[in-house]
Design a protein around this motif. Structure first.
Motif, short mmCIF file in Angstrom:
data_model
loop_
_atom_site.label_atom_id
_atom_site.label_comp_id
_atom_site.label_asym_id
_atom_site.label_seq_id
_atom_site.Cartn_x
_atom_site.Cartn_y
_atom_site.Cartn_z
N ARG A 109 0.83 -1.21 0.00
CA ARG A 109 0.00 0.00 0.00
C ARG A 109 0.86 1.26 0.00
O ARG A 109 0.57 2.22 -0.70
CB ARG A 109 -0.91 0.01 1.23
N GLU A 110 1.93 1.25 0.81
CA GLU A 110 2.78 2.42 0.87
C GLU A 110 3.51 2.65 -0.45
O GLU A 110 3.60 3.78 -0.93
CB GLU A 110 3.79 2.29 2.01
N VAL A 111 4.00 1.59 -1.07
CA VAL A 111 4.69 1.72 -2.36
C VAL A 111 3.71 2.25 -3.41
O VAL A 111 4.04 3.16 -4.18
CB VAL A 111 5.31 0.38 -2.80
N ASN A 170 6.80 5.15 6.08
CA ASN A 170 6.72 4.38 7.32
C ASN A 170 7.48 3.07 7.22
O ASN A 170 8.15 2.67 8.16
CB ASN A 170 5.25 4.07 7.67
N HIS A 171 7.36 2.41 6.08
CA HIS A 171 7.95 1.08 5.92
C HIS A 171 9.09 1.05 4.91
O HIS A 171 9.95 0.18 5.00
CB HIS A 171 6.87 0.07 5.49
N LYS A 212 15.83 5.26 -4.27
CA LYS A 212 16.91 5.67 -5.17
C LYS A 212 16.30 6.05 -6.51
O LYS A 212 15.33 5.43 -6.95
CB LYS A 212 17.91 4.53 -5.37
N PHE A 213 16.90 7.05 -7.13
CA PHE A 213 16.42 7.53 -8.42
C PHE A 213 17.54 7.41 -9.46
O PHE A 213 18.71 7.59 -9.15
CB PHE A 213 15.97 8.99 -8.33
N ARG A 269 13.58 6.56 -13.14
CA ARG A 269 13.43 5.22 -12.58
C ARG A 269 13.58 5.34 -11.07
O ARG A 269 14.60 5.81 -10.57
CB ARG A 269 14.49 4.28 -13.13
N CYS A 270 12.56 4.92 -10.37
CA CYS A 270 12.56 5.01 -8.91
C CYS A 270 12.60 3.59 -8.34
O CYS A 270 11.78 2.75 -8.70
CB CYS A 270 11.31 5.74 -8.44
N THR A 271 13.54 3.34 -7.45
CA THR A 271 13.66 2.04 -6.80
C THR A 271 13.46 2.24 -5.30
O THR A 271 14.16 3.04 -4.69
CB THR A 271 15.06 1.43 -7.04
N THR A 272 12.48 1.54 -4.75
CA THR A 272 12.25 1.59 -3.30
C THR A 272 12.73 0.28 -2.70
O THR A 272 12.56 -0.79 -3.29
CB THR A 272 10.77 1.80 -2.97
N ILE A 273 13.32 0.37 -1.52
CA ILE A 273 13.86 -0.81 -0.85
C ILE A 273 13.20 -0.95 0.51
O ILE A 273 13.14 0.00 1.29
CB ILE A 273 15.39 -0.70 -0.70
N CYS A 274 12.71 -2.16 0.76
CA CYS A 274 12.06 -2.46 2.05
C CYS A 274 12.19 -3.94 2.33
O CYS A 274 11.88 -4.77 1.46
CB CYS A 274 10.61 -2.03 2.01
#
Length: 145
Positions: A50-52, A118-119, A124-125, A133-138
């Protein structure tokens, strides 16, 4: 002579019955703990998804106003915690802060918070021509937006 019927249980029979009940109870407790852990893990994964998704929508909404010819994206081929959009007179810098866990837009007139995390642990862009390009890490997983 008639034999008398036994009434009750022997101590050995009672011990075996209690042991069987104890083993069954332990197995049930283990099942409930496993189900609870699985449920918590799935709930966290749902919150992360949900956050992503929310972050992706907010970022797309924020970038809509920069889709005119007067704006140009500054090239950034390495993974960085931000990206820059320029005009002839202004600079718009989107930066992810590791300390505050926020994506912030820095402009000539100040700074606005685009999104609070939050999570998601890191963002990184990478830019190329007009693409971002956006990379999210969790939780050691990467989500590419």
């Amino acid at each position: 002579m008639k034999k008398k019927k036994k009434k009750g249980f022997t101590l050995a029979e009672m011990s075996v019955a209690l042991a069987v009940i104890a083993i069954a109870t332990a197995m049930l407790a283990l099942c409930f703990v496993s189900i609870s852990n699985f449920s918590e893990k799935k709930e966290r994964q749902t919150e992360i998804s949900r956050e992503v998704s929310s972050f992706q929508k907010q970022l797309n909404t924020s970038l809509q106003s920069y889709k005119t010819p007067e704006f140009f994206l500054v090239q950034n081929t390495s993974h960085a915690h931000g990206f820059q959009i320029n005009t002839s007179t202004e600079t718009f810098l989107f930066v992810y802060s590791l300390e505050t866990q926020k994506l912030v837009l820095n402009t000539n007139s100040g700074e606005d918070i685009v999104f609070e995390f939050n999570h998601i642990e890191e963002v990184k862009f990478q830019t190329f021509e007009s693409l971002i390009r956006c990379t999210t890490i969790c939780d050691d997983k990467e989500y590419i937006l």
